[in-house]
Design an enzyme around this catalytic site. Structure first.
Site, PDB file in Angstrom:
ATOM      1  N   GLU A  78       3.372  29.983  51.201  1.00 22.03           N
ATOM      2  CA  GLU A  78       3.145  31.416  51.269  1.00 22.03           C
ATOM      3  C   GLU A  78       4.241  32.158  52.049  1.00 22.03           C
ATOM      4  OE1 GLU A  78       0.727  32.834  49.731  1.00 22.03           O
ATOM      5  OE2 GLU A  78       0.115  34.662  50.772  1.00 22.03           O
ATOM      6  N   ASP A  79       4.641  31.589  53.181  1.00 20.19           N
ATOM      7  CA  ASP A  79       5.498  32.350  54.102  1.00 20.19           C
ATOM      8  C   ASP A  79       6.960  31.935  54.128  1.00 20.19           C
ATOM      9  OD1 ASP A  79       3.221  33.616  54.756  1.00 20.19           O
ATOM     10  OD2 ASP A  79       2.939  32.679  56.705  1.00 20.19           O
ATOM     11  N   ASP A 141      -8.159  27.449  59.272  1.00 14.86           N
ATOM     12  CA  ASP A 141      -7.125  28.490  59.332  1.00 14.86           C
ATOM     13  C   ASP A 141      -7.762  29.811  59.757  1.00 14.86           C
ATOM     14  OD1 ASP A 141      -4.756  29.996  58.772  1.00 14.86           O
ATOM     15  OD2 ASP A 141      -5.519  30.427  56.750  1.00 14.86           O
TER      16      ASP A 141
HETATM   17 MN    MN Z   1      -2.634  30.399  58.332  1.00 15.33          MN
END
Ligand code: MN
Length: 712
Positions: A78-79, A141
């Site tokens: 994702e990042d 998370d």
């Molecule tokens: Mn996370």
């Protein structure tokens, strides 16, 4: 425990993982540290502290090393610019799939969710996560994000807290993960209702002083009594959580002190048997409150929770809530599905996660059997984990709940009947897909419509929802009437041309007189009767022409004999009152003849069709037909292919046909002898030329001996 560095995590890992597994987790940590290098959390800490803490939460639940690796890597796709495939190469497909699954869940965060949507989302998240560990990593998370929510601006914090309460805490509850659920609730409560949380905190603080003394007194009394009876037990006082107090105050309309005046204990014992013995002791120590005893050991809750619950009358009439359970039940109650890994993971190679989730259900089943009672709860657990529904998105992000095996047609009607009725095609996750393809949870479905489109009777083969099916039936019924009028008109017109007339030329009063005499209210009714084959167009034409009227062409006394007229042209767009015989499968290019069949309208046959010969006696029902030059559509045709007996021949044939862009409707085989097999194929073609082309291509396949079109 809050893990703050990799060394801290490692000492926790060593208590339950082997060296190799610990090394894998460390490799994932260093990979994440590199990947997030230079990124920081809002708090200013290096980003990697977040995945490290998430892994720490899972380590507290003694989750397996693959879950911990996925936790380390969960924000990498994702990042950072790193692809799933790169993770797969480094850490294997299982971990890559886990990371990918968590990323997909992360992408589906919404601005606001109505209650129903939220419930669907929970179920969808469960249905989507083929590997249940995806959910566990996602919950961890979210838990860490909730713990560190304080540094976000309050609007965003409120949104995340709301989503946590709406979606993630019910998921945790479903999975029996009580510790996580309670922490979600308390953290969420503090963000959403800071004033109320503070007031309850203060009240709790104030009450704690004299309460502590009383609690300890009761606790040691229970402990002593049980030890005297020879039971090795652990008795703990249960803390009340601010959010559960708040919920009780709200739902039971009780004051803070009414709720706090209940003393709650948990007794942890070594075996199921001991649970019931301890219960006996307790009931003789204090008087039980009638109607408050619950045996969740014999009948566990849907999420697998097991325990004995009872309420006693203590000194001065103070109620005492007691829960009695084994150590294993305690772990299940706290960590739910995650506790499964604690008991089952050691020394086992990784198997399919579905198998593991099933094993979890199986574990519950065994416990249940040991307890020997109703099995209903197992069903409900299964339904929760493997739902019979699918959850799909509209292009605007709305979630629709459909039954399993539902297709785009069901989806279209679920959106709106008009969308269903004008549906022509669909895109599933932006890919053009057949309307008949069963939908899967998490897919985005887009329906393509056309103002001239209309429902196809074939949809009834794969539409499963009542809404879609009844809408299709309804439409077809109405449409059939319109089609009947049109067909009846062209049949009658054709018959009238045999008398050198047509409906236009026919004087109105002549027509009306005829209708009145035969008790038809309007022309349409007559036309429908003709199209349905209940009245024969030639006879009607004859009668119409012998009506008194000015434009009548009166000749002799004998009834007029019609001339042959022109055959009616078939375009393929006539609708429901023209159908194509299944016996001979006519296709454009074939010579055709129509048969006006009772209630069914015109059935088109090939002119050499044997069935047609049998209908000779009803020659008045035969109608001369021809194909229009601009015929449209696709027509079923049947081929018989003789092939050598070899493995994979059907696949070769099917692939070849698909590569020409033709859809196979049916395929079957007949064994001929030791050397040859017949493959029967039904497919949709446009014309004889098209079919000839396909046959030529099939004959070119190796080991195909003969290709023929099936006649009857
Ligand atoms: Mn996370």
């Amino acid at each position: 425990m809050q893990t703050t560095d990799i060394d801290g995590l490692n000492s926790a890992l060593r208590t339950y993982l082997n060296q190799e597994q610990t090394n894998h987790v460390n490799r994932a940590y260093f990979f994440a540290e590199q990947a997030h290098y230079g990124q920081r959390r809002r708090s200013g800490e290096p980003y990697v502290t977040h995945p490290l803490a998430v892994a720490g939460i899972l380590a507290d639940m003694h989750m397996d090393h693959q879950s911990l690796m996925a936790a380390m890597l969960h924000d990498v796709i994702e990042d950072t610019g790193i692809a799933k495939s790169a993770i797969g190469e480094q850490f294997g497909a299982t971990v890559a799939n886990l990371v990918d699954g968590v990323s997909k869940l992360t992408q589906m965060e919404f601005e606001s969710l109505e209650e129903k949507q939220a419930e669907n989302f929970q179920k969808m998240a469960l249905a989507m996560a083929r590997d249940i560990r995806v959910i566990l990593v996602k919950l961890a998370d979210r838990l860490h994000n909730m713990r560190t929510l304080g540094v976000l601006n309050s609007n965003k914090a409120r949104r995340i807290a709301r989503e946590t309460l709406d979606i993630y805490s019910p998921i945790a509850m479903r999975l029996g993960m009580n510790n996580v659920r309670m922490e979600f609730e308390d953290l969420g409560f503090r963000v959403l209702y800071p004033m109320r949380a503070n007031r309850i905190d203060a009240a709790l603080h104030e009450a704690s002083g004299h309460r502590k003394e009383l609690v300890e007194k009761v606790r040691s009394q229970i402990q002593a009594t049980l030890e005297q009876e020879g039971h090795e037990v652990m008795v703990v006082g249960r803390e009340k959580h601010p959010y559960s107090i708040y919920k009780k105050m709200k739902s039971k309309r009780k004051s803070f002190s009414e709720i706090m005046d209940i003393y709650a204990f948990r007794i942890i014992v070594d075996s199921v048997d001991t649970c019931y013995r301890v219960l006996g002791c307790i009931h003789s120590l204090y008087k039980p409150v009638p109607g408050e005893f619950k045996d969740y050991i014999a009948i566990p809750k849907a999420n697998g929770y097991q325990s004995l619950h009872t309420v006693l009358m203590g000194m001065h009439g103070v109620p005492i809530e007691v829960q009695i359970r084994t150590r294993e039940m305690e772990d299940m109650a706290n960590n739910g599905i995650a506790a499964h890994w604690l008991y089952k993971s050691n020394g086992q190679s990784d198997r399919g996660s579905h198998a593991r989730a099933r094993e979890w259900v199986q574990g519950l089943l065994e416990m249940q059997q040991r307890a020997g009672n109703s099995l209903e709860f197992i069903e409900s657990v299964k339904i929760d984990l493997f739902p019979d529904e699918v959850y799909v998105f509209t292009p605007k992000g709305k979630i629709l709940e459909l039954p399993r095996r539902a297709t785009a047609v069901d989806f279209a009607y679920a959106v709106h009947t008009d969308v269903g009725n004008s549906c022509v095609a669909c895109r599933i996750n932006r890919r053009v897909a057949p309307l008949s393809e069963p939908l899967q949870s998490g897919q985005t479905v887009e329906i393509l419509t056309s103002p001239v489109a209309r429902p196809n009777p074939a949809w009834l083969d794969y539409a499963v929802t009542a809404k879609a099916r009844s809408a299709i039936h309804h439409f077809l019924k109405n449409q059939t009437k319109e089609d009947s009028v049109a067909l009846g008109r062209s049949l009658l017109d054709k018959a009238l041309t045999g008398f050198d007339s047509n409906l236009e030329l026919l004087p109105e009063e002549q027509l009306n007189h005829f209708l009145a005499q035969h008790t038809y209210e309007k022309l349409e009714d007559l036309l429908v009767e003709i199209a349905r084959g209940n009245r024969l167009p030639t006879f009607i034409a004859q009668q119409l022409m012998s009506e008194p009227g000015e434009a009548r062409l009166q000749s002799d006394d004998t009834a007029e004999q019609p001339n042959d007229g022109q055959p009616v042209a078939i375009r393929g767009t006539e609708g429901f009152m023209v159908s194509y015989a299944r016996c001979c499968h006519p296709i454009p290019g074939d010579s055709i003849v129509g048969y006006l069949s009772l209630e069914k309208g015109v059935v088109v046959h090939r002119d050499q069709c044997n069935n047609l010969k049998d209908m000779r006696d009803h020659s008045e029902r035969r109608i001369a037909l021809r194909w229009d030059e601009e015929v449209e559509g696709e027509y079923p045709a049947e081929l018989r292919i003789e092939v050598e007996n070899r493995r994979g021949m059907i696949a070769v044939i099917a692939t070849r046909i698909n590569s020409i862009g033709v859809n196979i409707e049916k395929i079957s085989t007949d064994h001929k002898d030791y050397q040859f097999t017949y493959v029967n194929l039904e497919m949709l073609v446009q014309s004889r030329v098209h079919l000839a082309n396909i046959m030529k291509r099939l004959r070119a396949i190796h080991h195909v001996r003969k290709v023929t079109r099936v006649k009857n």
